[in-house]
Write a protein that holds these residues in place. Structure first.
Motif, PDB file in Angstrom:
ATOM      1  N   LEU A  57       0.837  -1.206   0.000  1.00  0.00           N
ATOM      2  CA  LEU A  57       0.000   0.000   0.000  1.00  0.00           C
ATOM      3  C   LEU A  57       0.873   1.257   0.000  1.00  0.00           C
ATOM      4  CD1 LEU A  57      -2.753  -1.150   2.498  1.00  0.00           C
ATOM      5  CD2 LEU A  57      -3.082  -0.653   0.052  1.00  0.00           C
ATOM      6  N   LEU A  58       1.934   1.257   0.789  1.00  0.00           N
ATOM      7  CA  LEU A  58       2.831   2.415   0.826  1.00  0.00           C
ATOM      8  C   LEU A  58       3.521   2.632  -0.516  1.00  0.00           C
ATOM      9  CD1 LEU A  58       4.292   1.975   4.406  1.00  0.00           C
ATOM     10  CD2 LEU A  58       3.000   3.969   3.587  1.00  0.00           C
ATOM     11  N   LEU A  59       3.939   1.558  -1.160  1.00  0.00           N
ATOM     12  CA  LEU A  59       4.588   1.677  -2.463  1.00  0.00           C
ATOM     13  C   LEU A  59       3.626   2.238  -3.505  1.00  0.00           C
ATOM     14  CD1 LEU A  59       7.081   1.253  -4.219  1.00  0.00           C
ATOM     15  CD2 LEU A  59       6.309  -1.098  -4.603  1.00  0.00           C
ATOM     16  N   ALA A  60       2.415   1.713  -3.524  1.00  0.00           N
ATOM     17  CA  ALA A  60       1.411   2.220  -4.469  1.00  0.00           C
ATOM     18  C   ALA A  60       1.074   3.673  -4.153  1.00  0.00           C
ATOM     19  CB  ALA A  60       0.151   1.355  -4.416  1.00  0.00           C
ATOM     20  N   ALA A  61       0.982   3.995  -2.880  1.00  0.00           N
ATOM     21  CA  ALA A  61       0.677   5.374  -2.479  1.00  0.00           C
ATOM     22  C   ALA A  61       1.794   6.323  -2.879  1.00  0.00           C
ATOM     23  CB  ALA A  61       0.450   5.432  -0.967  1.00  0.00           C
ATOM     24  N   ARG A  62       3.032   5.853  -2.782  1.00  0.00           N
ATOM     25  CA  ARG A  62       4.176   6.696  -3.146  1.00  0.00           C
ATOM     26  C   ARG A  62       4.025   7.229  -4.565  1.00  0.00           C
ATOM     27  NH1 ARG A  62       9.572   3.729  -4.503  1.00  0.00           N
ATOM     28  NH2 ARG A  62       8.608   3.811  -6.542  1.00  0.00           N
ATOM     29  N   ILE A  83      -7.822   7.087  -3.688  1.00  0.00           N
ATOM     30  CA  ILE A  83      -7.696   5.883  -2.870  1.00  0.00           C
ATOM     31  C   ILE A  83      -7.937   4.634  -3.717  1.00  0.00           C
ATOM     32  CG2 ILE A  83      -9.265   4.681  -1.272  1.00  0.00           C
ATOM     33  CD1 ILE A  83      -6.942   6.184   0.191  1.00  0.00           C
ATOM     34  N   GLU A  84      -8.866   4.714  -4.653  1.00  0.00           N
ATOM     35  CA  GLU A  84      -9.183   3.570  -5.500  1.00  0.00           C
ATOM     36  C   GLU A  84      -7.990   3.163  -6.339  1.00  0.00           C
ATOM     37  OE1 GLU A  84     -10.994   6.435  -5.413  1.00  0.00           O
ATOM     38  OE2 GLU A  84     -12.781   5.754  -4.342  1.00  0.00           O
ATOM     39  N   ALA A 127     -10.778  -0.751   1.952  1.00  0.00           N
ATOM     40  CA  ALA A 127     -10.923  -1.147   3.356  1.00  0.00           C
ATOM     41  C   ALA A 127      -9.560  -1.415   3.995  1.00  0.00           C
ATOM     42  CB  ALA A 127     -11.813  -2.382   3.464  1.00  0.00           C
ATOM     43  N   GLN A 128      -8.637  -1.997   3.237  1.00  0.00           N
ATOM     44  CA  GLN A 128      -7.297  -2.256   3.769  1.00  0.00           C
ATOM     45  C   GLN A 128      -6.555  -0.950   4.061  1.00  0.00           C
ATOM     46  OE1 GLN A 128      -5.740  -5.058   4.683  1.00  0.00           O
ATOM     47  NE2 GLN A 128      -7.526  -6.299   4.214  1.00  0.00           N
ATOM     48  N   HIS A 147      -7.979   0.307   7.179  1.00  0.00           N
ATOM     49  CA  HIS A 147      -7.579  -0.566   8.285  1.00  0.00           C
ATOM     50  C   HIS A 147      -6.164  -0.222   8.757  1.00  0.00           C
ATOM     51  CE1 HIS A 147      -6.850  -4.141  10.684  1.00  0.00           C
ATOM     52  NE2 HIS A 147      -5.774  -4.368   9.965  1.00  0.00           N
ATOM     53  N   TYR A 148      -5.236  -0.094   7.835  1.00  0.00           N
ATOM     54  CA  TYR A 148      -3.836   0.131   8.203  1.00  0.00           C
ATOM     55  C   TYR A 148      -3.504   1.589   8.514  1.00  0.00           C
ATOM     56  CZ  TYR A 148      -2.706  -4.627   6.865  1.00  0.00           C
ATOM     57  OH  TYR A 148      -2.651  -5.994   6.803  1.00  0.00           O
ATOM     58  N   PHE A 149      -4.196   2.531   7.862  1.00  0.00           N
ATOM     59  CA  PHE A 149      -3.787   3.929   7.973  1.00  0.00           C
ATOM     60  C   PHE A 149      -4.879   4.873   8.463  1.00  0.00           C
ATOM     61  CE2 PHE A 149      -1.244   1.811   4.733  1.00  0.00           C
ATOM     62  CZ  PHE A 149       0.015   1.979   5.271  1.00  0.00           C
ATOM     63  N   GLY A 150      -6.107   4.416   8.547  1.00  0.00           N
ATOM     64  CA  GLY A 150      -7.191   5.219   9.085  1.00  0.00           C
ATOM     65  C   GLY A 150      -7.851   6.150   8.094  1.00  0.00           C
ATOM     66  N   SER A 151      -7.102   6.672   7.158  1.00  0.00           N
ATOM     67  CA  SER A 151      -7.636   7.621   6.180  1.00  0.00           C
ATOM     68  C   SER A 151      -6.603   7.829   5.080  1.00  0.00           C
ATOM     69  CB  SER A 151      -7.928   8.968   6.859  1.00  0.00           C
ATOM     70  OG  SER A 151      -6.716   9.555   7.305  1.00  0.00           O
ATOM     71  N   LYS A 152      -7.006   8.543   4.053  1.00  0.00           N
ATOM     72  CA  LYS A 152      -6.062   8.899   2.991  1.00  0.00           C
ATOM     73  C   LYS A 152      -4.962   9.778   3.566  1.00  0.00           C
ATOM     74  CE  LYS A 152      -7.091  11.822  -0.524  1.00  0.00           C
ATOM     75  NZ  LYS A 152      -7.544  12.326  -1.837  1.00  0.00           N
ATOM     76  N   GLU A 153      -5.329  10.694   4.455  1.00  0.00           N
ATOM     77  CA  GLU A 153      -4.344  11.578   5.085  1.00  0.00           C
ATOM     78  C   GLU A 153      -3.373  10.770   5.945  1.00  0.00           C
ATOM     79  OE1 GLU A 153      -7.641  12.074   5.034  1.00  0.00           O
ATOM     80  OE2 GLU A 153      -7.786  13.889   3.822  1.00  0.00           O
TER      81      GLU A 153
END
Length: 191
Positions: free
Chosen positions: A16-21, A34-35, A46-47, A50-56
């Protein structure tokens, strides 16, 4: 029937962090979707929640991780601040998303988005500079935080220059850019 084994939490979080980067570096916090992050990570919204609480929360975790990785890869070297700045410059060249994420953070979060992990990293680096100043290794011509900030900005000069200004210095070869960082920091610290 094959039994389903979910991926390890750390592996999912890392994906998720890599994709977010890539998404945040390209579109910033506001423009990121987010999608798209979930799809790129072969996950779902949902993941992320679950892991980060929000996009922020995901953006903040990514920025904190990026800063930590930068200082881990290039720990502050007050004995040779010019060479440290050159290695920091090299890191920004190898990892262009780091400077982009920092820029998006400044633009979209401002002082309201100060992250404790980033503050802690910067505080440690400033303390190292202050210690070196007290020991006579570095000049006291600037306060420790100002000196460190100037050196960090010199290291980031080439990666953070606007396209309009970049065209004026485009003829400077990459190897020369690194040397300019070294020379500028040496001039700043009198070395």
């Amino acid at each position: 029937m094959a039994r389903f084994t979910p991926p390890a939490a750390d592996a999912m979080r890392a994906r998720l962090l890599l994709a977010a980067r890539d998404e945040f570096a390209a579109a910033g916090l506001v423009g990121a979707k987010i999608e798209r992050i979930a799809a790129a990570a072969s996950s779902n919204k949902a993941q992320i929640f679950h892991y980060f609480g929000s996009k922020e929360g995901l953006f903040d975790a990514l920025l904190a991780q990026t800063v930590a990785e930068t200082f881990d890869e290039v720990p502050v070297d007050t004995d040779d601040l010019a060479e440290w700045a050159a290695r920091l410059h090299d890191s920004y060249v190898r990892r262009p998303w780091a400077e982009r994420l920092a820029t998006w953070h400044r633009l979209e979060r401002g002082s309201d988005g100060a992250l404790e992990a980033v503050i802690a990293s910067n505080t440690e680096a400033v303390a190292a500079v202050e210690h070196a100043q007290r020991a006579g290794v570095l000049p006291r011509s600037y306060r420790p935080a100002v000196l460190l900030g100037l050196v960090m900005h010199l290291a980031a000069f080439w990666s953070s220059t606007s396209p309009e200004y970049g065209s004026l210095v485009a003829a400077v070869a990459p190897a020369r850019r690194r040397q300019i960082v070294i020379d500028a920091v040496k001039a700043l610290v009198g070395g």
